[in-house]
Write a protein that holds these residues in place. Structure first.
Motif, PDB file in Angstrom:
ATOM      1  N   ALA A 116     -94.376 112.577  52.266  1.00  0.00           N
ATOM      2  CA  ALA A 116     -93.592 112.090  51.800  1.00  0.00           C
ATOM      3  C   ALA A 116     -93.744 112.669  50.439  1.00  0.00           C
ATOM      4  CB  ALA A 116     -93.049 111.437  51.906  1.00  0.00           C
ATOM      5  N   PRO A 117     -93.407 113.501  49.547  1.00  0.00           N
ATOM      6  CA  PRO A 117     -94.347 113.350  48.041  1.00  0.00           C
ATOM      7  C   PRO A 117     -94.655 112.742  47.380  1.00  0.00           C
ATOM      8  CG  PRO A 117     -91.823 114.793  48.095  1.00  0.00           C
ATOM      9  CD  PRO A 117     -91.666 113.378  49.518  1.00  0.00           C
ATOM     10  N   THR A 118     -94.139 111.569  47.625  1.00  0.00           N
ATOM     11  CA  THR A 118     -94.472 110.013  46.724  1.00  0.00           C
ATOM     12  C   THR A 118     -95.051 108.900  48.161  1.00  0.00           C
ATOM     13  OG1 THR A 118     -92.899 109.577  46.400  1.00  0.00           O
ATOM     14  CG2 THR A 118     -94.481 110.727  44.822  1.00  0.00           C
ATOM     15  N   GLY A 119     -95.581 108.074  47.657  1.00  0.00           N
ATOM     16  CA  GLY A 119     -95.855 106.599  48.037  1.00  0.00           C
ATOM     17  C   GLY A 119     -95.490 105.519  47.723  1.00  0.00           C
ATOM     18  N   ALA A 120     -96.292 104.112  48.007  1.00  0.00           N
ATOM     19  CA  ALA A 120     -96.033 102.843  47.145  1.00  0.00           C
ATOM     20  C   ALA A 120     -96.284 102.978  46.065  1.00  0.00           C
ATOM     21  CB  ALA A 120     -97.447 102.177  47.394  1.00  0.00           C
ATOM     22  N   THR A 121     -95.329 101.877  45.068  1.00  0.00           N
ATOM     23  CA  THR A 121     -95.641 102.473  44.045  1.00  0.00           C
ATOM     24  C   THR A 121     -94.799 100.084  43.362  1.00  0.00           C
ATOM     25  OG1 THR A 121     -92.883 101.807  43.627  1.00  0.00           O
ATOM     26  CG2 THR A 121     -94.131 103.867  43.474  1.00  0.00           C
ATOM     27  N   ILE A 122     -95.443  99.939  42.811  1.00  0.00           N
ATOM     28  CA  ILE A 122     -95.431  98.594  42.648  1.00  0.00           C
ATOM     29  C   ILE A 122     -93.854  97.825  43.029  1.00  0.00           C
ATOM     30  CG2 ILE A 122     -96.184  96.547  40.788  1.00  0.00           C
ATOM     31  CD1 ILE A 122     -98.110  98.066  42.507  1.00  0.00           C
ATOM     32  N   ASP A 123     -92.963  98.804  41.942  1.00  0.00           N
ATOM     33  CA  ASP A 123     -91.457  98.052  42.216  1.00  0.00           C
ATOM     34  C   ASP A 123     -90.700  98.724  43.297  1.00  0.00           C
ATOM     35  OD1 ASP A 123     -91.963  97.968  38.559  1.00  0.00           O
ATOM     36  OD2 ASP A 123     -91.404 100.722  38.976  1.00  0.00           O
ATOM     37  N   ASP A 124     -91.233  99.347  43.512  1.00  0.00           N
ATOM     38  CA  ASP A 124     -90.543  99.437  44.868  1.00  0.00           C
ATOM     39  C   ASP A 124     -91.118  98.057  45.909  1.00  0.00           C
ATOM     40  OD1 ASP A 124     -89.470 101.608  44.668  1.00  0.00           O
ATOM     41  OD2 ASP A 124     -90.178 103.121  46.196  1.00  0.00           O
ATOM     42  N   LEU A 125     -93.140  98.087  45.664  1.00  0.00           N
ATOM     43  CA  LEU A 125     -93.139  96.618  46.814  1.00  0.00           C
ATOM     44  C   LEU A 125     -92.222  95.155  46.357  1.00  0.00           C
ATOM     45  CD1 LEU A 125     -96.514  97.599  46.490  1.00  0.00           C
ATOM     46  CD2 LEU A 125     -95.395  97.445  49.096  1.00  0.00           C
ATOM     47  N   LYS A 126     -91.886  95.301  44.989  1.00  0.00           N
ATOM     48  CA  LYS A 126     -91.415  94.055  44.856  1.00  0.00           C
ATOM     49  C   LYS A 126     -90.297  94.364  45.039  1.00  0.00           C
ATOM     50  CE  LYS A 126     -94.693  93.111  40.522  1.00  0.00           C
ATOM     51  NZ  LYS A 126     -95.009  93.534  38.526  1.00  0.00           N
ATOM     52  N   LEU A 127     -89.983  94.790  45.276  1.00  0.00           N
ATOM     53  CA  LEU A 127     -87.545  95.530  45.248  1.00  0.00           C
ATOM     54  C   LEU A 127     -88.028  95.313  46.625  1.00  0.00           C
ATOM     55  CD1 LEU A 127     -84.743  95.600  45.435  1.00  0.00           C
ATOM     56  CD2 LEU A 127     -85.680  98.328  45.334  1.00  0.00           C
ATOM     57  N   MET A 128     -89.088  95.035  47.838  1.00  0.00           N
ATOM     58  CA  MET A 128     -88.984  94.897  49.150  1.00  0.00           C
ATOM     59  C   MET A 128     -88.873  93.436  49.401  1.00  0.00           C
ATOM     60  SD  MET A 128     -90.909  98.714  50.060  1.00  0.00           S
ATOM     61  CE  MET A 128     -91.182  97.808  51.746  1.00  0.00           C
ATOM     62  N   ARG A 129     -90.249  93.531  48.280  1.00  0.00           N
ATOM     63  CA  ARG A 129     -90.672  91.454  49.118  1.00  0.00           C
ATOM     64  C   ARG A 129     -89.200  91.101  48.555  1.00  0.00           C
ATOM     65  NH1 ARG A 129     -92.941  89.334  52.284  1.00  0.00           N
ATOM     66  NH2 ARG A 129     -91.060  88.920  52.778  1.00  0.00           N
ATOM     67  N   GLU A 130     -87.757  91.126  47.040  1.00  0.00           N
ATOM     68  CA  GLU A 130     -86.858  89.953  46.657  1.00  0.00           C
ATOM     69  C   GLU A 130     -86.634  90.606  48.140  1.00  0.00           C
ATOM     70  OE1 GLU A 130     -86.635  91.949  43.439  1.00  0.00           O
ATOM     71  OE2 GLU A 130     -88.444  90.494  42.170  1.00  0.00           O
ATOM     72  N   SER A 131     -86.568  91.484  48.809  1.00  0.00           N
ATOM     73  CA  SER A 131     -85.063  91.832  50.075  1.00  0.00           C
ATOM     74  C   SER A 131     -84.588  91.095  50.942  1.00  0.00           C
ATOM     75  CB  SER A 131     -84.593  93.664  49.599  1.00  0.00           C
ATOM     76  OG  SER A 131     -84.957  93.989  48.177  1.00  0.00           O
ATOM     77  N   VAL A 132     -86.233  90.740  51.208  1.00  0.00           N
ATOM     78  CA  VAL A 132     -86.166  89.921  52.393  1.00  0.00           C
ATOM     79  C   VAL A 132     -86.044  88.849  52.380  1.00  0.00           C
ATOM     80  CG1 VAL A 132     -86.012  92.213  53.701  1.00  0.00           C
ATOM     81  CG2 VAL A 132     -88.011  90.975  53.261  1.00  0.00           C
ATOM     82  N   SER A 133     -86.183  87.848  53.610  1.00  0.00           N
ATOM     83  CA  SER A 133     -87.111  86.781  53.914  1.00  0.00           C
ATOM     84  C   SER A 133     -88.472  86.533  53.604  1.00  0.00           C
ATOM     85  CB  SER A 133     -86.245  85.718  54.948  1.00  0.00           C
ATOM     86  OG  SER A 133     -86.472  86.013  55.785  1.00  0.00           O
ATOM     87  N   GLU A 134     -89.229  85.220  53.906  1.00  0.00           N
ATOM     88  CA  GLU A 134     -90.773  85.113  54.110  1.00  0.00           C
ATOM     89  C   GLU A 134     -91.067  85.543  55.575  1.00  0.00           C
ATOM     90  OE1 GLU A 134     -93.258  84.798  51.920  1.00  0.00           O
ATOM     91  OE2 GLU A 134     -91.694  85.407  50.574  1.00  0.00           O
ATOM     92  N   LYS A 135     -89.767  85.863  56.855  1.00  0.00           N
ATOM     93  CA  LYS A 135     -89.934  86.180  57.923  1.00  0.00           C
ATOM     94  C   LYS A 135     -90.649  87.603  57.735  1.00  0.00           C
ATOM     95  CE  LYS A 135     -86.074  85.573  59.421  1.00  0.00           C
ATOM     96  NZ  LYS A 135     -85.026  84.427  60.273  1.00  0.00           N
ATOM     97  N   VAL A 136     -90.160  88.771  57.056  1.00  0.00           N
ATOM     98  CA  VAL A 136     -90.537  89.251  57.264  1.00  0.00           C
ATOM     99  C   VAL A 136     -91.807  89.990  56.255  1.00  0.00           C
ATOM    100  CG1 VAL A 136     -89.910  92.636  56.635  1.00  0.00           C
ATOM    101  CG2 VAL A 136     -88.151  90.407  57.744  1.00  0.00           C
ATOM    102  N   LYS A 137     -92.838  90.867  56.374  1.00  0.00           N
ATOM    103  CA  LYS A 137     -93.453  90.798  55.736  1.00  0.00           C
ATOM    104  C   LYS A 137     -93.869  92.250  55.415  1.00  0.00           C
ATOM    105  CE  LYS A 137     -96.222  87.505  58.260  1.00  0.00           C
ATOM    106  NZ  LYS A 137     -98.199  87.612  59.559  1.00  0.00           N
TER     107      LYS A 137
END
Length: 235
Positions: A169-190
């Protein structure tokens, strides 16, 4: 378990965050073999190969602790649910023990969340007890709200990882997106970061943002630099 971080991570631990990516369309058989041999030499977590290459990779990596992974519905996620399930079963039959599946991006953007959840769940069921499932949202095409909701759907469907990007895709991983993903799921999901992690500093940055797996092609350069920079953290 203590979370990995750039200040204390060892070379061995860092290697085990890497899924060495062998997904570009131009790779021939010798390229795939060489990539698998590199992955074994550096003792990374896995290789991620195209479905056609799963049998080859499984043969090269037999007897090592490097896992064989492949992709489902790649790279655009537009295959039907039934096709993705078939791909998952075939990949496992051929020797894959990790599956990186792309969601139906159009369905996600259309608000068809029940479909997206069911699609993921069906692949999870096909892989149950046989393979990890990492779900690629392809964040470049999603709003922040859709990234958060997509991450939640991944957990609701029972998958193991939520992943940022395909690399196509045009862009990939960003720090903001990673933090948002981490905040959106429990520790069961990596969390898996992919696309754009080409330097040691960028690798360590995504680890600090919560990623425990990283798709990368610059594996050797990053790990060699870590060994040179932190000779006291080789264990």
């Amino acid at each position: 378990m203590t979370a990995l971080n750039s200040k204390t991570i060892t070379l061995k631990q860092l290697a085990k965050t890497i899924d060495h990516s062998l997904l570009t369309p131009d790779l021939n058989e010798e390229d795939v073999k060489a990539g698998c041999e590199l992955a074994a030499r550096y003792q990374v977590a896995s290789v991620c190969v195209k479905p056609w290459d799963v049998r080859l990779a499984a043969g090269v990596l037999a007897g090592t602790d490097v896992k064989v992974g492949t992709v489902i519905g790649f790279p655009h996620g537009s295959s039907t649910m039934e096709t993705k399930v078939f791909e998952a079963r075939k990949a496992i039959e051929d020797g894959a023990v990790e599956l990186d599946m792309v969601i139906n991006i159009g369905a996600m953007r259309s608000g068809q969340y029940d479909y997206v959840r069911k699609e993921i769940h069906e692949v999870v069921e096909a892989a149950r007890g046989k393979a990890l499932v990492k779900v690629i949202l392809e964040n470049a095409y999603l709003t922040k709200e859709e990234i958060a909701r997509g991450s939640q759907l991944v957990e609701e469907a029972g998958a193991d990882f939520v992943k940022t990007s395909t690399g196509f895709a045009p862009t990939g991983a960003t720090i903001d997106d990673l933090k948002l993903m981490r905040e959106s799921v429990s520790e069961k999901v990596k969390i898996k970061a992919a696309h754009g992690i080409r330097t040691l500093d960028s690798l360590l940055e995504v680890i600090d943002a919560g990623a425990t797996r990283v798709g990368a092609r610059s594996t050797a350069a990053m790990l060699d630099e870590f060994a040179a920079r932190y000779p006291d953290r080789l264990g």
